[in-house]
Design an enzyme around this catalytic site. Structure first.
Site, PDB file in Angstrom:
ATOM      1  N   LEU A  33       0.845  -1.387  -0.115  1.00  0.00           N
ATOM      2  CA  LEU A  33       0.147  -0.018   0.095  1.00  0.00           C
ATOM      3  C   LEU A  33       0.843   1.297   0.021  1.00  0.00           C
ATOM      4  O   LEU A  33       1.868   1.306   0.575  1.00  0.00           O
ATOM      5  CB  LEU A  33      -1.041  -0.108   1.241  1.00  0.00           C
ATOM      6  CG  LEU A  33      -1.907  -1.220   1.287  1.00  0.00           C
ATOM      7  CD1 LEU A  33      -2.629  -1.197   2.831  1.00  0.00           C
ATOM      8  CD2 LEU A  33      -2.680  -1.264   0.067  1.00  0.00           C
ATOM      9  N   HIS A  34       0.164   2.464  -0.752  1.00  0.00           N
ATOM     10  CA  HIS A  34       0.686   3.509  -0.544  1.00  0.00           C
ATOM     11  C   HIS A  34       0.018   4.499  -0.536  1.00  0.00           C
ATOM     12  O   HIS A  34      -1.191   4.207  -0.138  1.00  0.00           O
ATOM     13  CB  HIS A  34       1.850   3.869  -2.117  1.00  0.00           C
ATOM     14  CG  HIS A  34       0.893   3.447  -3.100  1.00  0.00           C
ATOM     15  ND1 HIS A  34      -0.070   4.326  -3.590  1.00  0.00           N
ATOM     16  CD2 HIS A  34       1.354   2.388  -4.140  1.00  0.00           C
ATOM     17  CE1 HIS A  34      -0.644   3.672  -4.973  1.00  0.00           C
ATOM     18  NE2 HIS A  34       0.182   2.724  -5.166  1.00  0.00           N
ATOM     19  N   GLU A  35       0.294   6.030  -0.605  1.00  0.00           N
ATOM     20  CA  GLU A  35      -0.696   6.969  -0.521  1.00  0.00           C
ATOM     21  C   GLU A  35      -1.812   7.141  -1.240  1.00  0.00           C
ATOM     22  O   GLU A  35      -2.957   7.407  -0.927  1.00  0.00           O
ATOM     23  CB  GLU A  35       0.117   8.399  -0.584  1.00  0.00           C
ATOM     24  CG  GLU A  35       0.795   8.710   0.824  1.00  0.00           C
ATOM     25  CD  GLU A  35      -0.112   9.291   1.798  1.00  0.00           C
ATOM     26  OE1 GLU A  35      -1.222   9.765   1.644  1.00  0.00           O
ATOM     27  OE2 GLU A  35       0.243   8.663   3.069  1.00  0.00           O
ATOM     28  N   HIS A  37      -3.353   4.314  -2.378  1.00  0.00           N
ATOM     29  CA  HIS A  37      -4.330   3.497  -1.740  1.00  0.00           C
ATOM     30  C   HIS A  37      -5.206   4.472  -0.308  1.00  0.00           C
ATOM     31  O   HIS A  37      -6.368   4.216  -0.240  1.00  0.00           O
ATOM     32  CB  HIS A  37      -3.735   2.127  -1.379  1.00  0.00           C
ATOM     33  CG  HIS A  37      -3.188   1.104  -2.157  1.00  0.00           C
ATOM     34  ND1 HIS A  37      -1.871   1.165  -2.259  1.00  0.00           N
ATOM     35  CD2 HIS A  37      -3.772   0.639  -3.318  1.00  0.00           C
ATOM     36  CE1 HIS A  37      -1.745   0.192  -3.390  1.00  0.00           C
ATOM     37  NE2 HIS A  37      -2.778  -0.016  -3.841  1.00  0.00           N
ATOM     38  N   SER A 186       2.917   0.417  -6.679  1.00  0.00           N
ATOM     39  CA  SER A 186       3.576  -0.667  -5.688  1.00  0.00           C
ATOM     40  C   SER A 186       4.734  -0.669  -6.519  1.00  0.00           C
ATOM     41  O   SER A 186       5.588  -1.225  -6.078  1.00  0.00           O
ATOM     42  CB  SER A 186       2.368  -1.656  -5.587  1.00  0.00           C
ATOM     43  OG  SER A 186       1.346  -1.188  -5.108  1.00  0.00           O
TER      44      SER A 186
END
Ligand code: PAF
Length: 280
Positions: A33-35, A37, A186
């Site tokens: 996950l990143h910003e 998401h 990702s």
């Protein structure tokens, strides 16, 4: 945050929530996950009583087996990030339950599967549609949230999968970018520092190319873009397309360039990245 693996348990909890008139927001993901998401999770938290995030790396949507094996996995970090955001339920199903032997739902994706990602990744969207349908069937959300970085996926889910679920609304959120402009993905985790630096130039080039629509012909725009990318030894363009934002029909020379988006896929080393933006 509740963490649930069992499909039966998940369906039961979701049915109970619906019976209690609780609205369910859903963010399907493949983890790492990143910003981008987290922006979807935050939107869901604002708009619903309960927010569910799923993490399932769907083997059916990887047309390249190596890409599947190399897909980043960091379950513990993902869990912590979701907990911090205040996510209510994390759903982490296993493959045999998502795709039991008798699950044979298939979709007519038609034209949308023949262009851009559909043309370059045979079977990819069938795999996406099948997993998203199955997840919707289990979670039965009122709203589901997707990032517009995967714009073609958003169109296919909105137009082909979501109509099977009568009270489901699909929400698309604009791409979250690094300061440099690079779209969060990702897959960025797999870039070397040099590839990362070089890939960061692409969004600016995309913006300039978008500004040329209607002023130069498509071949000139593609040639210019190709020449710009060739200045970076790690970058290799795959396609550059202009397509209508609602229909994905390609731009035809002489059309008024309104409501179009520009789409790109390119390699940075052996990492395949995509991006798109509205033509202003
Ligand atoms: O966009 C993604 O991460 C995936 O394609 C999705 C929608 C979670 C389906 O596996």
């Amino acid at each position: 945050m509740k963490i649930i693996q069992s499909v039966t348990e998940m369906s039961q909890i979701m049915q109970d929530l619906r019976r209690k008139d609780q609205s369910i927001g859903f963010v399907p993901t493949m983890g790492a996950l990143h910003e981008g998401h987290l922006a979807l999770v935050r939107k869901s938290l604002l708009e619903n009583d309960v927010t569910v995030v799923s993490i399932f790396v769907n083997p059916l949507q990887f047309n390249n087996p190596e890409d599947f094996l190399k897909y980043p996995k960091m379950p513990e970090k993902d869990r912590l990030m979701l907990e911090q955001e205040g996510c209510d339920v994390l759903f982490t199903p296993v493959k045999d339950e998502i795709f039991p032997p008798d699950y044979n739902q298939r979709f007519q994706l038609g034209f949308w599967d023949t262009v851009m990602e559909g043309a370059f990744r045979p079977g990819h969207f069938q795999g996406v549609a099948r997993v998203v349908y199955r997840l919707f069937e289990i979670v039965h959300p009122h709203k589901a949230y997707f990032g517009l970085k995967d714009y073609q996926q958003f169109i296919i889910i909105s137009k082909v999968v979501a109509p099977y679920f009568k009270d489901l609304k699909i929400s698309g959120l604009e791409t979250v970018r690094e300061k440099s402009g690079l779209a969060l993905s990702s897959r960025n985790l797999r870039l070397t520092p040099i590839q990362y630096e070089q890939a960061s130039h692409v969004p600016e080039l995309l913006k300039i190319a978008a500004g040329m629509l209607g002023k130069k012909n498509l071949q000139e725009i593609r040639d210019w873009f190709q020449a710009e990318l060739s200045k970076y030894n790690e970058l290799r363009p795959e396609y550059l397309e202009f397509a209508h934002a609602d229909t994905l029909q390609p731009f035809v020379e002489g059309d008024a360039p309104s409501n179009y988006r520009i789409f790109v896929s390119f390699y940075a080393g052996d990492v395949r990245l995509i991006d798109n933006m509205a033509v202003q």
